[in-house]
Design an enzyme around this catalytic site. Sequence first.
Site, short mmCIF file in Angstrom:
data_model
loop_
_atom_site.label_atom_id
_atom_site.label_comp_id
_atom_site.label_asym_id
_atom_site.label_seq_id
_atom_site.Cartn_x
_atom_site.Cartn_y
_atom_site.Cartn_z
N ASP A 1 0.80 -1.32 -0.18
CA ASP A 1 0.14 0.01 -0.03
C ASP A 1 0.89 1.23 0.02
O ASP A 1 1.93 1.20 0.76
CB ASP A 1 -1.00 -0.08 1.32
CG ASP A 1 -2.08 1.01 1.05
OD1 ASP A 1 -3.50 0.46 0.95
OD2 ASP A 1 -1.72 2.16 1.10
N PHE B 1 -17.40 -10.37 -3.55
CA PHE B 1 -19.07 -10.22 -3.15
C PHE B 1 -18.89 -10.40 -1.60
O PHE B 1 -20.09 -10.81 -1.14
CB PHE B 1 -19.65 -11.50 -3.80
CG PHE B 1 -19.68 -11.45 -5.47
CD1 PHE B 1 -20.41 -10.67 -6.31
CD2 PHE B 1 -18.66 -12.19 -5.93
CE1 PHE B 1 -20.15 -10.51 -7.51
CE2 PHE B 1 -18.58 -12.16 -7.55
CZ PHE B 1 -19.50 -11.29 -8.23
N LYS C 1 -20.53 -7.84 -11.10
CA LYS C 1 -20.50 -7.35 -9.87
C LYS C 1 -21.51 -6.24 -9.85
O LYS C 1 -22.23 -6.09 -8.61
CB LYS C 1 -18.97 -6.81 -9.76
CG LYS C 1 -18.82 -5.78 -8.49
CD LYS C 1 -19.23 -6.55 -7.13
CE LYS C 1 -19.14 -5.70 -6.00
NZ LYS C 1 -18.15 -5.76 -5.04
N LEU D 1 -34.41 -8.71 2.27
CA LEU D 1 -35.88 -8.30 2.40
C LEU D 1 -35.88 -7.63 3.72
O LEU D 1 -37.21 -7.61 4.24
CB LEU D 1 -36.75 -9.26 2.17
CG LEU D 1 -36.91 -9.86 0.75
CD1 LEU D 1 -37.99 -11.07 0.72
CD2 LEU D 1 -37.33 -8.68 -0.16
N LYS D 2 -35.04 -6.87 4.51
CA LYS D 2 -35.24 -6.58 5.71
C LYS D 2 -35.59 -4.96 5.48
O LYS D 2 -34.73 -4.31 4.97
CB LYS D 2 -33.79 -6.79 6.58
CG LYS D 2 -33.98 -6.31 7.90
CD LYS D 2 -34.65 -7.19 8.93
CE LYS D 2 -34.69 -6.87 10.29
NZ LYS D 2 -35.68 -7.50 10.92
N ALA D 3 -36.87 -4.53 5.65
CA ALA D 3 -36.98 -3.16 5.68
C ALA D 3 -36.43 -2.46 6.66
O ALA D 3 -35.94 -2.87 7.89
CB ALA D 3 -38.54 -3.14 6.01
N GLY D 4 -36.06 -0.98 6.49
CA GLY D 4 -35.39 -0.25 7.40
C GLY D 4 -35.21 1.28 6.96
O GLY D 4 -35.96 1.70 5.99
N CYS E 1 -20.37 0.73 -0.83
CA CYS E 1 -20.65 -0.07 -2.21
C CYS E 1 -22.03 0.40 -2.90
O CYS E 1 -21.88 0.66 -3.99
CB CYS E 1 -20.59 -1.62 -1.79
SG CYS E 1 -19.01 -2.29 -1.02
N LYS F 1 -24.08 -0.23 8.99
CA LYS F 1 -24.69 -1.63 9.13
C LYS F 1 -23.90 -2.07 10.50
O LYS F 1 -22.93 -1.65 10.94
CB LYS F 1 -24.46 -2.51 7.98
CG LYS F 1 -23.15 -3.05 7.87
CD LYS F 1 -23.04 -3.88 6.62
CE LYS F 1 -23.12 -5.34 6.99
NZ LYS F 1 -22.73 -6.53 5.89
#
Length: 406
Positions: free
Chosen positions: A30, A139, A191, A238-241, A248, A308
């Site tokens: 790096d 992924f 992707k 399918l988790k609403a929020g 990303c 998250k």
Amino acid sequence: MKIGVVGLGYVGSVTVAVLAEAGNEIIAVDVDRDKIESLSRGEPPIYEPGLKEALTRNRENIHFSSSFEQLRGSAACFLCVPTPNRGGKIDLSYVVSASESVSSVDANTVIVIKSTVLPGTASMVRERAGMRVVSNPEFTREGSAVEDTRHPDRIVVGSAGAPEAQLVENIWKFTGSPVLRTNNENAELIKYASNAFLSIKISFINEISNLCERIPGGDVEVVAKGMGMDRRIAPYFLKAGIGYGGSCFPKDTEALLSFAQEKGDPLKIVEASRMVNEGRISRFLDMVKRAEPPSNATDISVLGVAFKDSTDDIRESQAAKLVRALIPLYRSVYFYDPVVKTFEGATRCGSLEECIQQSRTVVIATEWPEFGRLSTMGFTGNVIDGRRILSPDISEKFYAVGLNHA
Ligand code: UGA
């Protein structure tokens, strides 16, 4: 095998750890010397479960360096450098400069592009650097990146030539995962299409959750469960929020949208998903304001600021956007996040217990499992769940995304 990895962010440092564990000799490069120093001391610059341990366990197989010269003799070199958006367009300068640096050291090394790049990038790099280039998108999810890299659902290998494709396939053989071989362009698009599709699933369930709020007895958790039992739909994403964030989905959908526009075939569904996501915070803010009217005599507590759970990343975090929107509306905004320690304009609490004592309203903004403990803590104030992690019977003053409150 001697393998190079260039760019030691989330993707690169996890790739280093996992490929070293598989028995390879890894040269991890790096340009940021501070990052190299801290990694050499065994301190990853990011929080990712299991990463520090995996780097420490395999340190004999890893050589950290800020010099590309060390890459000489590598069979393959993985490029894990950032591809940021600038003015809605993807900036490929790090990919180009890294590949040119590798080619100047050893033109026989196979360049493996892990960074997310638009179709056509690998061919461009092949021509500019005069090297063999394989597209091998990742992924992995932040928060479970080590496990995802050890056991991916699939390995996508895109190339123009068979020998270099075989080389990359062999490198990942230890995962036992199915391999899809194709050309570079399809691999690059897989992707973007995957991330865009997942973002659409989230925005779709978020729109259904709006509808649930308007239907007597409506509850998006139940609707999503019923949908997900259909194997064609599947229960994932399918988790609403309060919407998707991170480094990303927002960036990749934006890059894909402008790419498709340029090609003359705009992606209307992806555009709709983006628009739905943009509206999540103001809608949720209305719910918070109804439960706790804004006042400069009132404090409010927020659980979670990371984009998250299981990460310290606040890039494009919906939770962070929410906190920023709350700061001018209330006297003080208190927050607790298990790993994010500071947030400008808000006061950090050292624990969940401390945070809920600060105010009569608690807002859940990130899906950290730890926040589920709230249901056993006897809290009697307003609970506003933006991530649907609590059961609705926790309190009489419980409000949540996708739940009818009539
Ligand atoms: C995402 C993809 O899931 C990975 O497959 C991909 O490799 C990665 O992007 C990348 O391109 O590098 P990541 O952004 O780390 O991974 O995290 P996700 O678990 O996908 O979550 C993204 C956002 O969507 C989070 O803000 C999360 O809260 C939100 N989300 C996710 C929902 O609101 N609902 C869901 O059902 C799932």
